[in-house]
Write a protein that holds these residues in place. Structure first.
Motif, short mmCIF file in Angstrom:
data_model
loop_
_atom_site.label_atom_id
_atom_site.label_comp_id
_atom_site.label_asym_id
_atom_site.label_seq_id
_atom_site.Cartn_x
_atom_site.Cartn_y
_atom_site.Cartn_z
N PRO A 234 10.17 -3.08 0.68
CA PRO A 234 9.34 -3.76 1.68
C PRO A 234 8.18 -2.91 2.20
O PRO A 234 7.07 -3.42 2.39
N GLN A 235 8.43 -1.62 2.44
CA GLN A 235 7.37 -0.78 3.00
C GLN A 235 6.19 -0.67 2.05
O GLN A 235 5.03 -0.78 2.47
N LYS A 236 6.46 -0.46 0.78
CA LYS A 236 5.38 -0.36 -0.19
C LYS A 236 4.63 -1.69 -0.31
O LYS A 236 3.41 -1.73 -0.41
N TRP A 237 5.38 -2.80 -0.27
CA TRP A 237 4.75 -4.12 -0.37
C TRP A 237 3.82 -4.34 0.82
O TRP A 237 2.70 -4.83 0.66
N LEU A 238 4.29 -3.97 2.02
CA LEU A 238 3.47 -4.16 3.22
C LEU A 238 2.23 -3.28 3.19
O LEU A 238 1.16 -3.68 3.67
N GLU A 239 2.35 -2.08 2.64
CA GLU A 239 1.18 -1.20 2.52
C GLU A 239 0.14 -1.81 1.59
O GLU A 239 -1.06 -1.68 1.83
N ARG A 240 0.61 -2.46 0.53
CA ARG A 240 -0.31 -3.08 -0.41
C ARG A 240 -0.94 -4.37 0.11
O ARG A 240 -2.00 -4.78 -0.31
N ILE A 244 -2.26 -9.08 5.38
CA ILE A 244 -1.47 -10.27 5.69
C ILE A 244 -0.80 -10.14 7.05
O ILE A 244 -0.75 -11.07 7.85
N ILE A 245 -0.26 -8.96 7.34
CA ILE A 245 0.49 -8.75 8.58
C ILE A 245 -0.47 -8.32 9.69
O ILE A 245 -1.04 -7.25 9.61
#
Length: 245
Positions: A234-240, A244-245
Motif C-alpha cells: 500500500p505505501q508504495k502504491w500511495l507514493e505512486r 489521488i489521496i
C-alpha cells in the motif's frame, strides 16, 4: 440510496490533542469520508472494500442515519436495516428477548415476531443459547442471530457490515443463499466485507475506499484485481498515486 459529494469529519479529543491545539497545531480533525458520491439502485447489491480505517463502517452508518454528513447530501428511499456484529443487542437480555426488541424497532408486532421466531431459531443455529444472556455469546453467535433477524424481516435496504465474515462453512453457505434470494426479490443490499470472494459472488458493483475517498466504482472483478495489487504494498502504491489521496 444516493450519496451526493458526502464528507464527514470527526473531532479528535483527549489531552494529547488539546496540547497540540494549544501549541497551534490544528491537525485535530479526522475526515472519515471525503467527497464520496455513488447511487445504490433498487434491486442492486453493492460491495464496499478497503483497509481498516478507510471509512467503510462510517459510510454504512451514514446510510442508515446514525451519522449526518458535514458536507453533501444523502437521499434514502425505503426502510434501512444495518447489521453489524454485536450492534443493537443488549448483553443482559437473552437472545430471544433481543429478537423481540430488534423486531419491534423494525416495526413488527409481538405476534409477527412470534410467528417468525421458529424460522429465526432454525436459521441462527444457536440452540439452547436462544434463552441465555447475549453477554455469553461469541461474536459468531451474535452474528448468526443478528443476520437471522435482519433477513427474516426483509427490509427494503439491508446493510451488512462484516456480518458474513464469521460462522462455520455451513452457516456462510446458508447466508449466501439467503442473500441471493433477497436480491431476486428486488431488495437493495450494501455489503461491507474484507472477503473479495464474497463480493465477487454477490455484488453487481464494488466500491473501493481508501482514507475516506472513493477510489474506484466498477464491476467486482476489476475492483478486486486493483485492490489486490494495492494490498501487496500500500505505501508504495500511495507514493505512486499521491495525486489521488
Amino acid at each position: 440510496i444516493v450519496f451526493d459529494h458526502v464528507s464527514l469529519c470527526f473531532q479528535q479529543t483527549g489531552r494529547i490533542f488539546s496540547w497540540l491545539r494549544d501549541r497551534g497545531n490544528d491537525n485535530t480533525t479526522f475526515w472519515a469520508l471525503r467527497d464520496v458520491s455513488f447511487v445504490l439502485h433498487e434491486g442492486e447489491t453493492i460491495g464496499i472494500i478497503g483497509r481498516n480505517g478507510s471509512g467503510k463502517s462510517t459510510l454504512s452508518m451514514v446510510c442508515c442515519g446514525v451519522f449526518k454528513p458535514d458536507m453533501g447530501q444523502v437521499h434514502t428511499k425505503g426502510r434501512v436495516q444495518l447489521l453489524a456484529i454485536g450492534v443493537g443487542f443488549k448483553p443482559e437480555l437473552t437472545g430471544r428477548e433481543n429478537v423481540y426488541v430488534s423486531a419491534s424497532l423494525l416495526g413488527l408486532s409481538r405476534k409477527q415476531t412470534r410467528d417468525l421466531m421458529p424460522n429465526i431459531e432454525e436459521f441462527a443455529e444457536i440452540g439452547q443459547f436462544m434463552d441465555q444472556p447475549v453477554r455469553a455469546y461469541s461474536s459468531g453467535m451474535k452474528s448468526k442471530l443478528g443476520f437471522a433477524v435482519a433477513t427474516a424481516v426483509e427490509p427494503e435496504i439491508l446493510i451488512l457490515d462484516e456480518a458474513m465474515a464469521v460462522g462455520d462453512k455451513s452457516f456462510q453457505d446458508k447466508a449466501m443463499a439467503r442473500m441471493r434470494a433477497m436480491r431476486e426479490k428486488a431488495k437493495s443490499v450494501l455489503i461491507v466485507s474484507h472477503s473479495p470472494g464474497q463480493l465477487k459472488k454477490l455484488c453487481s458493483r464494488v466500491l473501493w475506499l481508501e482514507q475516506g475517498r472513493l477510489l474506484m466504482d466498477d464491476e467486482p472483478g476489476r475492483v478486486v484485481h486493483a485492490y489486490n495489487n494495492f494490498s501487496k504494498n500500500p505505501q508504495k502504491w500511495l507514493e505512486r498515486h499521491g495525486e489521488i489521496i
